[in-house]
Structure formats: structure tokens, C-alpha cells
Scaffold this motif. Sequence first.
Motif, PDB file in Angstrom:
ATOM      1  N   UNK A   1       0.797  -1.011  -0.058  1.00 23.57           N
ATOM      2  CA  UNK A   1      -0.054  -0.046  -0.100  1.00 23.57           C
ATOM      3  C   UNK A   1       0.796   1.371   0.160  1.00 23.57           C
ATOM      4  N   UNK A   2       2.097   1.376   0.652  1.00 21.57           N
ATOM      5  CA  UNK A   2       2.893   2.211   0.521  1.00 21.57           C
ATOM      6  C   UNK A   2       3.883   2.489  -0.799  1.00 21.57           C
ATOM      7  N   UNK A   3       3.316   1.584  -1.819  1.00 20.34           N
ATOM      8  CA  UNK A   3       4.335   1.682  -2.849  1.00 20.34           C
ATOM      9  C   UNK A   3       5.667   1.132  -2.862  1.00 20.34           C
ATOM     10  N   UNK A   4       6.003   0.167  -1.864  1.00 19.12           N
ATOM     11  CA  UNK A   4       7.188  -0.345  -1.564  1.00 19.12           C
ATOM     12  C   UNK A   4       7.126  -1.827  -2.179  1.00 19.12           C
ATOM     13  N   UNK A   5       8.302  -2.135  -2.861  1.00 19.94           N
ATOM     14  CA  UNK A   5       8.455  -3.521  -3.472  1.00 19.94           C
ATOM     15  C   UNK A   5       8.493  -4.694  -2.412  1.00 19.94           C
ATOM     16  N   UNK A   6       7.692  -5.629  -2.608  1.00 19.46           N
ATOM     17  CA  UNK A   6       7.642  -6.817  -1.521  1.00 19.46           C
ATOM     18  C   UNK A   6       8.806  -7.760  -2.200  1.00 19.46           C
ATOM     19  N   UNK A   7       9.861  -7.568  -1.424  1.00 17.84           N
ATOM     20  CA  UNK A   7      11.234  -8.153  -1.979  1.00 17.84           C
ATOM     21  C   UNK A   7      11.235  -9.558  -1.624  1.00 17.84           C
ATOM     22  N   UNK A   8      10.344 -10.070  -0.664  1.00 14.41           N
ATOM     23  CA  UNK A   8      10.342 -11.523  -0.003  1.00 14.41           C
ATOM     24  C   UNK A   8       9.315 -12.267  -0.859  1.00 14.41           C
ATOM     25  N   UNK A   9       8.739 -11.880  -1.787  1.00 14.69           N
ATOM     26  CA  UNK A   9       7.834 -12.423  -2.707  1.00 14.69           C
ATOM     27  C   UNK A   9       8.424 -12.836  -3.963  1.00 14.69           C
ATOM     28  N   UNK A  10       8.326 -14.030  -4.533  1.00 23.54           N
ATOM     29  CA  UNK A  10       9.133 -14.523  -5.550  1.00 23.54           C
ATOM     30  C   UNK A  10       7.762 -15.293  -6.317  1.00 23.54           C
ATOM     31  N   UNK A  11       8.236 -15.171  -7.714  1.00 24.47           N
ATOM     32  CA  UNK A  11       7.227 -15.732  -8.604  1.00 24.47           C
ATOM     33  C   UNK A  11       7.823 -16.898  -9.233  1.00 24.47           C
ATOM     34  N   UNK A  12       7.489 -18.059  -9.249  1.00 20.93           N
ATOM     35  CA  UNK A  12       8.106 -19.372  -9.973  1.00 20.93           C
ATOM     36  C   UNK A  12       7.417 -19.854 -10.744  1.00 20.93           C
ATOM     37  N   UNK A  13       8.055 -20.104 -12.132  1.00 21.07           N
ATOM     38  CA  UNK A  13       7.397 -20.570 -13.302  1.00 21.07           C
ATOM     39  C   UNK A  13       8.005 -22.122 -13.579  1.00 21.07           C
ATOM     40  N   UNK A  14       7.139 -23.002 -13.273  1.00 15.37           N
ATOM     41  CA  UNK A  14       7.720 -24.456 -13.710  1.00 15.37           C
ATOM     42  C   UNK A  14       6.989 -24.870 -15.252  1.00 15.37           C
TER      43      UNK A  14
END
Length: 133
Positions: free
Chosen positions: A97-110
Motif C-alpha cells: 500500500x505504501x508503494x514499496x516493493x515486496x522483496x520477499x515474494x518470488x514468482x516461480x514458473x515451472x
Amino acid sequence: MPRSKTRRRGFALYEVLIGMTIFIVGIVALGRSVQNCLNASSLSAEEDRVRQLLSNRMAEVQATPGVPDASREIHVESGYGPVRLVQKTVPAGLKDAKNAELGALHRVSLTAKWSRGGVIQSKVIEFYVYRAG
């Protein structure tokens, strides 16, 4: 022998030949239907196996501590031929909500790639992994 009896015998022979022809055409059509059902069943089992491989790999990635590998390739024998699993991990790029990137979240594509009848097939699943750092 009278001519009318000979005609009747000939007519009965034609009836039998026509009946046999119809029966044979029906048997051939039934055989093809059974073959199509077996092919569809085999294709379904193959795709189910690939889905299971993707699901198993997703569970491994989610259960392994730490950030998933940025890129990884695994070769698995599926029982229907070799399947190549390609894993790509990138930052999710999501913001709070504060426009800060969520660095601990990763997108995995298999991606699962395999060959069926000389044609390359593939299935892809994507999911998110949260790793607090």
C-alpha cells in the motif's frame, strides 16, 4: 429345376452377402472406436503424469527453505518418455500500500516439456513463494 427357384436362391445369396458386408463395416467401425478410446485414455494418463510431476516439483520448491533457484532444469523419466522440467524464479514485482516493493515474494514458473509423436508438448504452472529474509 424351375427358373423362379433359381432366382430365389440367387436373391438369398445376395441378401447374405449384403448382410455380411454391413456386419463387417460395423465391426471395422467398432474397432476404430475402441482404438480411439484407448488412444484418448493413453494421452490422458500421460498428461496426468506430467501434471503430477509439476505438482511434486511445486511442493518441493515450496517446502525448501530459502529463495528458490533463479534457474534450474531437471530431467525426469515419466514412464511415457523423458520430461524436462524448467524452473525460473524472478522477484514478484508486487508493491504494498505504501508503494514499496515486496522483496520477499518470488514468482516461480515451472514448465514441463516432453515429446509426443515427435511433436513437442508443454505445460506451465506459475505460483508465488514467500521467503522472509
